[in-house]
Motif scaffolding. Structure first.
Motif, PDB file in Angstrom:
ATOM      1  N   ARG A  78      12.328  -3.181 -16.864  1.00 53.58           N
ATOM      2  CA  ARG A  78      12.022  -1.901 -16.242  1.00 53.58           C
ATOM      3  C   ARG A  78      10.859  -2.045 -15.283  1.00 53.58           C
ATOM      4  NH1 ARG A  78      13.959   2.447 -19.370  1.00 53.58           N
ATOM      5  NH2 ARG A  78      14.863   1.764 -21.328  1.00 53.58           N
ATOM      6  N   GLY A  79      10.990  -1.464 -14.126  1.00 50.81           N
ATOM      7  CA  GLY A  79       9.897  -1.446 -13.158  1.00 50.81           C
ATOM      8  C   GLY A  79       9.851  -0.108 -12.452  1.00 50.81           C
ATOM      9  N   ARG A  80       8.667   0.409 -12.299  1.00 52.72           N
ATOM     10  CA  ARG A  80       8.448   1.695 -11.631  1.00 52.72           C
ATOM     11  C   ARG A  80       8.403   1.462 -10.121  1.00 52.72           C
ATOM     12  NH1 ARG A  80       3.407   4.469 -10.685  1.00 52.72           N
ATOM     13  NH2 ARG A  80       3.776   6.694 -10.461  1.00 52.72           N
ATOM     14  N   ILE A  81       9.227   2.191  -9.379  1.00 55.18           N
ATOM     15  CA  ILE A  81       9.342   2.024  -7.938  1.00 55.18           C
ATOM     16  C   ILE A  81       8.095   2.597  -7.258  1.00 55.18           C
ATOM     17  CG2 ILE A  81      10.693   2.586  -5.884  1.00 55.18           C
ATOM     18  CD1 ILE A  81      13.144   2.872  -7.791  1.00 55.18           C
ATOM     19  N   VAL A  82       7.393   1.729  -6.505  1.00 52.08           N
ATOM     20  CA  VAL A  82       6.152   2.148  -5.848  1.00 52.08           C
ATOM     21  C   VAL A  82       6.144   1.890  -4.344  1.00 52.08           C
ATOM     22  CG1 VAL A  82       4.782   1.931  -7.960  1.00 52.08           C
ATOM     23  CG2 VAL A  82       4.980  -0.027  -6.414  1.00 52.08           C
ATOM     24  N   GLU A  83       7.147   1.179  -3.835  1.00 54.93           N
ATOM     25  CA  GLU A  83       7.217   0.906  -2.401  1.00 54.93           C
ATOM     26  C   GLU A  83       8.675   0.789  -1.982  1.00 54.93           C
ATOM     27  OE1 GLU A  83       5.603  -2.325   0.916  1.00 54.93           O
ATOM     28  OE2 GLU A  83       5.486  -2.819  -1.208  1.00 54.93           O
ATOM     29  N   GLN A 124       4.379  -1.815 -13.391  1.00 54.41           N
ATOM     30  CA  GLN A 124       4.758  -1.811 -14.810  1.00 54.41           C
ATOM     31  C   GLN A 124       5.699  -2.958 -15.170  1.00 54.41           C
ATOM     32  OE1 GLN A 124       6.080   2.192 -15.708  1.00 54.41           O
ATOM     33  NE2 GLN A 124       4.059   3.045 -15.302  1.00 54.41           N
ATOM     34  N   ILE A 125       5.776  -3.942 -14.286  1.00 55.11           N
ATOM     35  CA  ILE A 125       6.492  -5.192 -14.540  1.00 55.11           C
ATOM     36  C   ILE A 125       5.756  -6.246 -13.700  1.00 55.11           C
ATOM     37  CG2 ILE A 125       8.178  -4.868 -12.696  1.00 55.11           C
ATOM     38  CD1 ILE A 125      10.284  -6.178 -14.529  1.00 55.11           C
ATOM     39  N   GLU A 126       5.611  -7.444 -14.212  1.00 56.13           N
ATOM     40  CA  GLU A 126       4.799  -8.445 -13.517  1.00 56.13           C
ATOM     41  C   GLU A 126       5.514  -9.064 -12.323  1.00 56.13           C
ATOM     42  OE1 GLU A 126       3.185 -11.461 -16.010  1.00 56.13           O
ATOM     43  OE2 GLU A 126       2.117 -10.036 -17.271  1.00 56.13           O
ATOM     44  N   HIS A 127       4.716  -9.407 -11.328  1.00 53.21           N
ATOM     45  CA  HIS A 127       5.161 -10.181 -10.162  1.00 53.21           C
ATOM     46  C   HIS A 127       6.346  -9.532  -9.450  1.00 53.21           C
ATOM     47  CE1 HIS A 127       2.487 -13.101 -11.853  1.00 53.21           C
ATOM     48  NE2 HIS A 127       3.231 -13.258 -12.914  1.00 53.21           N
ATOM     49  N   ALA A 128       6.176  -8.254  -9.045  1.00 57.89           N
ATOM     50  CA  ALA A 128       7.255  -7.554  -8.349  1.00 57.89           C
ATOM     51  C   ALA A 128       6.741  -6.834  -7.103  1.00 57.89           C
ATOM     52  CB  ALA A 128       7.938  -6.583  -9.303  1.00 57.89           C
ATOM     53  N   GLY A 159       6.983  -7.108  -3.605  1.00 58.45           N
ATOM     54  CA  GLY A 159       7.751  -7.698  -2.506  1.00 58.45           C
ATOM     55  C   GLY A 159       9.218  -7.660  -2.874  1.00 58.45           C
ATOM     56  N   PRO A 160      10.121  -7.452  -1.911  1.00 60.26           N
ATOM     57  CA  PRO A 160      11.536  -7.261  -2.243  1.00 60.26           C
ATOM     58  C   PRO A 160      12.193  -8.450  -2.939  1.00 60.26           C
ATOM     59  CG  PRO A 160      11.217  -7.387   0.130  1.00 60.26           C
ATOM     60  CD  PRO A 160       9.858  -7.325  -0.482  1.00 60.26           C
ATOM     61  N   GLY A 161      11.862  -9.675  -2.556  1.00 62.77           N
ATOM     62  CA  GLY A 161      12.419 -10.834  -3.252  1.00 62.77           C
ATOM     63  C   GLY A 161      11.907 -10.927  -4.678  1.00 62.77           C
ATOM     64  N   LEU A 162      10.648 -10.555  -4.865  1.00 65.25           N
ATOM     65  CA  LEU A 162      10.050 -10.583  -6.205  1.00 65.25           C
ATOM     66  C   LEU A 162      10.623  -9.490  -7.099  1.00 65.25           C
ATOM     67  CD1 LEU A 162       6.357 -11.347  -5.201  1.00 65.25           C
ATOM     68  CD2 LEU A 162       8.045 -12.930  -6.165  1.00 65.25           C
ATOM     69  N   VAL A 163      11.006  -8.356  -6.501  1.00 64.10           N
ATOM     70  CA  VAL A 163      11.644  -7.283  -7.265  1.00 64.10           C
ATOM     71  C   VAL A 163      12.903  -7.816  -7.938  1.00 64.10           C
ATOM     72  CG1 VAL A 163      12.963  -5.130  -7.030  1.00 64.10           C
ATOM     73  CG2 VAL A 163      10.704  -5.334  -5.965  1.00 64.10           C
ATOM     74  N   CYS A 164      13.766  -8.467  -7.157  1.00 68.09           N
ATOM     75  CA  CYS A 164      15.020  -8.988  -7.718  1.00 68.09           C
ATOM     76  C   CYS A 164      14.762 -10.085  -8.735  1.00 68.09           C
ATOM     77  CB  CYS A 164      15.942  -9.479  -6.608  1.00 68.09           C
ATOM     78  SG  CYS A 164      16.790  -8.123  -5.778  1.00 68.09           S
ATOM     79  N   GLY A 193       1.672  -2.685  -7.328  1.00 67.94           N
ATOM     80  CA  GLY A 193       2.986  -3.220  -6.987  1.00 67.94           C
ATOM     81  C   GLY A 193       3.322  -3.159  -5.507  1.00 67.94           C
ATOM     82  N   VAL A 194       2.406  -2.656  -4.670  1.00 69.65           N
ATOM     83  CA  VAL A 194       2.651  -2.567  -3.232  1.00 69.65           C
ATOM     84  C   VAL A 194       2.477  -3.947  -2.614  1.00 69.65           C
ATOM     85  CG1 VAL A 194       1.829  -1.561  -1.069  1.00 69.65           C
ATOM     86  CG2 VAL A 194       1.984  -0.144  -3.129  1.00 69.65           C
ATOM     87  N   SER A 195       3.444  -4.354  -1.789  1.00 76.13           N
ATOM     88  CA  SER A 195       3.434  -5.712  -1.234  1.00 76.13           C
ATOM     89  C   SER A 195       2.428  -5.898  -0.106  1.00 76.13           C
ATOM     90  CB  SER A 195       4.834  -6.088  -0.747  1.00 76.13           C
ATOM     91  OG  SER A 195       5.225  -5.255   0.326  1.00 76.13           O
ATOM     92  N   LYS A 196       2.236  -4.876   0.707  1.00 77.13           N
ATOM     93  CA  LYS A 196       1.297  -4.986   1.826  1.00 77.13           C
ATOM     94  C   LYS A 196       0.767  -3.598   2.144  1.00 77.13           C
ATOM     95  CE  LYS A 196       0.765  -6.695   6.520  1.00 77.13           C
ATOM     96  NZ  LYS A 196       1.435  -7.246   7.692  1.00 77.13           N
ATOM     97  N   ARG A 197      -0.536  -3.485   2.150  1.00 78.67           N
ATOM     98  CA  ARG A 197      -1.173  -2.201   2.407  1.00 78.67           C
ATOM     99  C   ARG A 197      -1.402  -1.995   3.901  1.00 78.67           C
ATOM    100  NH1 ARG A 197      -1.969  -0.284  -2.149  1.00 78.67           N
ATOM    101  NH2 ARG A 197      -2.317  -1.528  -3.987  1.00 78.67           N
ATOM    102  N   ASP A 198      -1.350  -0.748   4.311  1.00 79.29           N
ATOM    103  CA  ASP A 198      -1.661  -0.360   5.677  1.00 79.29           C
ATOM    104  C   ASP A 198      -2.935   0.487   5.598  1.00 79.29           C
ATOM    105  OD1 ASP A 198      -1.900   1.097   8.101  1.00 79.29           O
ATOM    106  OD2 ASP A 198       0.265   0.972   8.449  1.00 79.29           O
ATOM    107  N   ARG A 199      -4.089  -0.133   5.845  1.00 77.11           N
ATOM    108  CA  ARG A 199      -5.387   0.545   5.685  1.00 77.11           C
ATOM    109  C   ARG A 199      -5.523   1.744   6.616  1.00 77.11           C
ATOM    110  NH1 ARG A 199      -6.490  -1.010   0.727  1.00 77.11           N
ATOM    111  NH2 ARG A 199      -6.717  -3.252   0.527  1.00 77.11           N
ATOM    112  N   GLU A 200      -4.983   1.644   7.823  1.00 81.15           N
ATOM    113  CA  GLU A 200      -5.069   2.770   8.751  1.00 81.15           C
ATOM    114  C   GLU A 200      -4.296   3.975   8.211  1.00 81.15           C
ATOM    115  OE1 GLU A 200      -3.625   3.769  13.249  1.00 81.15           O
ATOM    116  OE2 GLU A 200      -4.484   1.778  12.892  1.00 81.15           O
ATOM    117  N   ALA A 201      -3.066   3.744   7.743  1.00 82.26           N
ATOM    118  CA  ALA A 201      -2.256   4.836   7.178  1.00 82.26           C
ATOM    119  C   ALA A 201      -2.917   5.384   5.913  1.00 82.26           C
ATOM    120  CB  ALA A 201      -0.847   4.344   6.872  1.00 82.26           C
ATOM    121  N   GLU A 202      -3.499   4.508   5.103  1.00 84.61           N
ATOM    122  CA  GLU A 202      -4.194   4.970   3.901  1.00 84.61           C
ATOM    123  C   GLU A 202      -5.382   5.851   4.273  1.00 84.61           C
ATOM    124  OE1 GLU A 202      -5.147   1.579   1.466  1.00 84.61           O
ATOM    125  OE2 GLU A 202      -3.039   1.219   0.976  1.00 84.61           O
TER     126      GLU A 202
END
Length: 191
Positions: free
Chosen positions: A34-39, A102-106, A108-113, A171-180
């Protein structure tokens, strides 16, 4: 409880935001991962999509619906990526799941799978009815605003702000500091 077909139906960008906080589940052997979708990222028939200009192929045909199916593809000769089909029948659309917590090493899309043990064999599975692969409703916490920014790793349609993520999630793969920063300023102005 699981999401129903109607939860996946609609404009891809709206479904993408709706999926944030939901939990994707995959039964693999005796384990339920199980993994909670965050991105997430939204793709329709835009120039960066596998369905650019409405082109249908054996690989992308599932993106033309019906909604609620998994579109798993293999990319760069090494990564599987999970998408959730949206829109209505014959209208291309899918949401790429880019990051889970809520799941390790996820992150990024390849890491999710990899974390969910998904491969091309999982392409075409019905998330609304499959007993071993589904998405559960979830919640966003009050302190988790949605950040909206541009998609990652594409050259075409790179200006479209169709990537969404939960601020502060590991769990976010890459942050956008400007958007944040825009989100933070917007929150302060409403207080």
């Amino acid at each position: 409880m699981r999401l129903k077909r109607s939860d996946f139906t609609g404009a891809t960008d709206r479904v993408a935001r709706r999926l944030l906080g939901c939990v994707v589940c995959h039964r693999s052997g005796d384990d339920v991962l199980r993994g909670r979708i965050v991105e997430v990222e939204a793709y329709t028939d835009d120039a960066a999509s596998h369905c650019a200009n409405g082109k249908r192929t054996p690989r992308n045909g599932i993106m033309f619906g019906p909604p609620g199916f998994a579109y798993v593809y293999f990319t760069y000769g090494m990564h599987h990526c999970l998408n959730v089909v949206t829109e209505s029948h014959d209208v291309p659309g899918a949401v790429l799941i880019r990051g889970l917590d809520q799941i390790e090493h996820a992150a990024g899309p390849g890491l999710v799978c990899r974390a969910l043990r998904l491969t091309l064999k999982d392409n075409g599975r019905d998330l609304a009815t499959d007993p071993d692969f589904w998405i559960e409703p979830g919640k966003r916490h009050r302190n988790e605003p949605i950040v909206q920014t541009t998609r990652i790793g594409i050259r075409q349609a790179a200006d479209l702000r169709w990537r969404y993520y939960l601020l502060g999630s590991p769990g976010v793969s890459k942050r956008d500091r400007e958007a944040e920063g825009r989100v933070a300023r917007s929150r302060q102005s409403t207080v």
